[in-house]
Structure formats: C-alpha cells, structure tokens
Enzyme design. Sequence first.
Site, short mmCIF file in Angstrom:
data_model
loop_
_atom_site.label_atom_id
_atom_site.label_comp_id
_atom_site.label_asym_id
_atom_site.label_seq_id
_atom_site.Cartn_x
_atom_site.Cartn_y
_atom_site.Cartn_z
N ARG A 134 0.86 -1.18 0.00
CA ARG A 134 0.00 0.00 0.00
C ARG A 134 0.90 1.23 0.00
NH1 ARG A 134 -1.06 2.75 4.62
NH2 ARG A 134 0.39 2.21 6.28
N HIS A 135 0.31 2.34 -0.41
CA HIS A 135 1.05 3.60 -0.41
C HIS A 135 1.28 4.02 1.04
CE1 HIS A 135 2.14 7.72 -1.30
NE2 HIS A 135 2.15 7.42 -2.59
N PRO A 136 2.50 4.45 1.39
CA PRO A 136 2.76 4.76 2.81
C PRO A 136 1.99 5.99 3.32
CG PRO A 136 4.67 5.28 1.44
CD PRO A 136 3.69 4.58 0.56
N PHE A 140 -4.99 3.19 -1.11
CA PHE A 140 -4.13 3.17 -2.29
C PHE A 140 -3.30 1.90 -2.16
CE2 PHE A 140 -2.14 6.20 -5.47
CZ PHE A 140 -1.31 5.28 -6.05
#
Lengths: 377, 377
Positions: free
Chosen positions: B223-225, B230
């Site tokens: 996942r997007h940090p 996302f």
Amino acid sequence: MIDLTRVLAGPYCTMMLADLGARVIKVEMPGIGDDARHIGPFISNADGLPSSGYFFSINRSKESIALSLKDAADRAIFERLLLDADVLAENFTPGTMDRFGYGWEALSSRFPRLVLASISGFGQTGPYRELPAYDMVVQAMGGVMSLTGEEGGPPTRVGVSIGDIAAGTHAVIGVQAALIERARTGRGKHVDISMLDTQISLLENALVRYQVEQVVPGPIGSRHPSITPFGVFKSKVGHLIIAAGNDRKFRDLCDVLQMRDVKADPRFLSNSSRCEHHRALAARIEEALATRTAEEWLPILTQAGIPCGPMNDIAGVLRDPQLNARDMFVSLEAPGGMVLKTAACPIRFAGEQFANYRPAPELDADRNALLQELGLV
Amino acid sequence: MIDLTRVLAGPYCTMMLADLGARVIKVEMPGIGDDARHIGPFISNADGLPSSGYFFSINRSKESIALSLKDAADRAIFERLLLDADVLAENFTPGTMDRFGYGWEALSSRFPRLVLASISGFGQTGPYRELPAYDMVVQAMGGVMSLTGEEGGPPTRVGVSIGDIAAGTHAVIGVQAALIERARTGRGKHVDISMLDTQISLLENALVRYQVEQVVPGPIGSRHPSITPFGVFKSKVGHLIIAAGNDRKFRDLCDVLQMRDVKADPRFLSNSSRCEHHRALAARIEEALATRTAEEWLPILTQAGIPCGPMNDIAGVLRDPQLNARDMFVSLEAPGGMVLKTAACPIRFAGEQFANYRPAPELDADRNALLQELGLV
C-alpha cells in the site's frame, strides 16, 4: 538537455544523463516547481522552511528555471532554450505536450535535430494511453507483483518504485540510442517509453516458464526455486543469505552448523530431495543459526567456504565496505546545510572519477545566469 | 559486438543492444555453450533433445560461434573478430579476462577503439571483487529486500532477478555512453558495472528517508505509505489495485461500494486519519469487494472514476490489451517448432517498427558463415 519532467521516472532519467556529463536545464512551473518538491521527507532550509529531501535525492547536478508554458514571454525563453538543446524530456500524460503546442510534429519541424524523450504510464499509443501513471498500478498490471511475496501468499509490491525507475533507465537508453543514430542521420527522434512496457522486460524467465509449463507462476518467496539451501535464513539477530549451491557445500554447511544428523538424513542427500523437503531443512538450519547473530555467522560461514551474504537494511547499506570502496554514496549539502548521502551513478569507467556532482537546485535558481547566457537580459 | 557473456545480466544487456540494431556475435565454450543453455524450462528440439526455453528468451537476434579462449587457433579467430568489433562484453568474475590474456590493458593497447563492458557481482574494484555473483545475494546486500514484503514481516526477494536485470540495463547505458564519447575521442573505454552498485541506485527515496528521519525503513507492504486507500485489495476472485488518491475519490469509492457508514465514519474523513486506520478501512473495502470478482469490479470502478487496475498474473499479462496494442510480445519459433512469446524491447521510437527480431541461435550455428565472412576458410 531541457527537462520538463516531474516526480520520479523523468527526473531519474535526466539525473543519470547529468551524471554521465549532460547539461540538464530543468524547466519548472513558476511558484510550484516539480511536484517532488512537495513530497517528504522534508528538511529545513536556510529560512527554516520545509525543503524536500526526496526532490534533493533525484535532481542533483541540474539547473533550474521557472517558466510557464502558457505565458508568451516564457514560451519564447523556452523555445530559445530548445534551439541549443540536444534533448527535451517530459513525462506528462500523452496529449499534454500537444495541448502546449509542443507535440512531436510541431517540435521536430522547428527543431529537426531535437530528440524528444516522453515517459508515461502506458505509452503514447494504445487504449490506456491517457490513464494516469502510478507506480503501484504498473507493478500490478505488469506481473512483477504476482511473482513477489511468500509462496502461497498474496502478491506483493516491490519495495522501491521499480515502475518509475525501470522506465527512467530505459528512457536513458532510448535517448542515447537516438543520439547515436542522429550522429549518422542528422535528425532527432521521439523516444516513447511506457512504464508498463518496461515492467514486462523485467519478467525474465516467467513468460517462457508459463508458456512451456502451462502453470501460472505465483509468488516464489525468498529462496531459489531449484537449489536448496539457497535463500534467506533467520539467525539469533537478523537474517542472512546462505547459498550452498551443491552437495559438497551443503555437507560443509552441515559441518559448520554442527548438524550431523541433518547431513546423514536421507531426505537431504540430493539437491532434488532437499528441494522437496526445503521447509524441514530450513527449520533445522534456522534452529542452528539461532545461537549467533547474522553478523557473527557471516565470517564463520565465509571461512568455511559457504557462499553467504548479509541482509542489509538501509543503515547496513550505508556502512557496507564494498559500496564505500566503490564510492557509491555521494555526500551533498542540502538547503539549510544538512549533508545527505545519495546513491552515486552506478555506471563506471575504469580509471575515471566522477567528480561533477552538484546539489539539486532551488526552484528558479539559475534564471539570471541562463537569461544572461542566452543574451535575453 | 562480441559477446562472451553467460546466463542473465550479460546476455540481457547484449540482447537489448541487438534489439537496438547492434550485430551481436556470441562466443561460447565449445560443446557446452552459455550456461543458460542448461537451465530450464526445457523444450524438445528437432532431434527430441532438451533445449532451454530460458536461453531462448534472452538471446534472440544473436549469432553464435563456439571458441575456446585457451586454444591458439580459436584465439586467433577471436582476435580477428575483435578487430572489426566496437564492443566486447563479458561477465566473468573479475580477474578471469586477465588470465585469458584479455585484460583491459592488453585489449586497449591492441584495439584502442574497443569498448570493453564488464559486468560482475561486485565490480572490478573493492574488497568483494572476486566473490561470485548471485542475484539473491546482491538483492539482500543492496537493501531492496529489506524494503520488500508485508509490513512487519521478513525481508522478501523481488520475484524477478532484478540484481541481474538492473546490471544488464545499466551496462547498456555504459556501452552507449562510451560509444558516444568514442565518436569524439577515437578511444574506447572499460565499462565496469557491479550488480550490487546498481541495486543502490534503485533505492530511490529510502536512503534519504533514513538519513532525515533516522528510522531504518522496513518492508512497506503493498500500500502507499501516505495515501489511503491506495494499494492491493482482495475481491471475490483475484486481487485488484485501488488508488483513491483524495477525499473526493474516497467518497466516490464509498458510493460505488455502497459503504454509507464508512463514508460517514469520522476515522475515515481525512487522508491522514484514513492512513492511521488503514487496516480497518481495508477490511471494510474487502468486505464490500467480496461480492464480485476483480474482473467484474474493474469496469464498475473505472466507470465511477476511481483509479484502479488489474493485478495481472503472467497469463493476464500475455492477454493485456494495452501490452498487445503496444506489440510488447514477440512470437519466435524455438528449436523443435514451438512458438514462444518473449518480451519485446520496451524502447520505442515514434513511427518506427522493430522488425528484426530473430530466434536465439543454436550453439555454433554461425561458425561457417562467420569464418567465410572473415576470409578464414
């Protein structure tokens, strides 16, 4: 070269070209600049304002001028810059350059020697050409994630933006190829790099394996699919890699780990049998490794002739003796005075030193010098 | 160019140069050939003997001649080949070429225009220079594995040989840079590419993040940090990527997934709060996605304006409409008649067709033609 690129794939491409000796003039949006200037981690600049360490790490050795491609006076400066340029790089969504009046047809008729490098999520052609580019989306669509992760587990993102970075390096190759051909033909080319396309060329043997074996490959974990023991093992503190590629190395490993019964176990006599029983073998190896840290084990294993290596985290990478002996870290002063190490250019020529690394520019830092040089002030 | 490389990093480099128009003459060990000829998956050739699909996939458009660099007559042929060559590529352990009498000093004094491209695990210099090169070892030492995998989980290998492939692409860049400079200076160079070095230049923001935040980055999952939601989500059948990058997209997602309570939940009102509660949110999203397959969801989400994408496995990659529209798969006839699709060159020039892909050669297939061409028979 003139550089309209933002964030990662494009700036990474133009940084590598700068490392190799190109003069890179970054044209940024007035007041805002490259979007990467607004992505963390942030450091404090001389005025105590936040300055992007991220931007700093991928824009060294470039010059910066802020120009709006929608402003007539700025467009004149931009076109004056193009007159002397070998290359123009951009990573807008396909169609954007046309809307600026700088599509390939328009550019090549006015600047026939110019090479245009376009990097996009899906390329300048095809049904998805106008979709936005996200690293994670192209990693997922390109199949790399389907091969990454624990065996039997979910697909896993590669922990670096390989979608952007592969596109950036392939764009460098495209630009150089166009320049080599231009020396012969006198004409530039439009280099069209798709992040998704470049993911496919990373797939290596997976495409052929699937077609020959008719089995869809899944995540393969962190071990070699057909050599055992060859992979990541846990020690008392930290992981390490052990790559005992043949029967003799395996027996040597059993000796150094004092696993006499494992050495004699019929399940572990041949490589094919070891592969079949890899979980049981890994459990025994990790049991033996649990008595010492990875750092303690590595010299012992190396002494015994077992191919092995450390599992470096980022702190370990920065300390690594080989990487430091290769000058793989460049220390540059960031805005505000903090000195940051960034990855040096990995392309080396024997007997030559790279000595021309300069810190990333502040937005519009080179305006006056550039306008003077062009005779525009 | 003359190509002494074996297995992956080197052959990948020379295949890309062949794709770009170079003539590549592969010099292989008599009787044995490139080690990759002995790595699976295997197909049956015309004689019913096993032939490597792996070799086939990374050696297209090359010619092959078998020569022993320890045999005087063969060395004379090899040196005759070098006389006309622009580039010699090799990926032996450093020191090996010197033992053959073909170290850089010797080569450049006899063939001053020759570019020598050397690819090795750790480079031609530094304390580890003579250690063997294994993809997994450089992935582990270079830090990429420490960032890959589930959050809090063990380091994970990238599921393709990114250690070899990054070295191969950077070697292409080095060769092209040397050829561009040779046009000016008339002299060749020794390009020195280390698999480990190239891993460092993939690390992107991790080096700077660590130095600024003083926290060693670990595996970051899929996942997007700093943007939620996302990342990868599970559906009834298969995973998909959802990239709802802002509040509006998030609310649209709630609507299309009929999650009225999630939309109103104070934990999920802002992106920062969604990031904090990302696990709870992912659970709710996957609960909603469980009613349809990924293939069914994608058009629905796209219709609603939610950025999303398929998680392609290798079968999905080969079917992908964008990749097929971009001609990213080259069908070539392998020994025995099986037609295999391999990844096309991802470097495209607008308005040009790549049409010169030829199948990988059988060992020594071009001996007679080459010797005739050189006037040696």
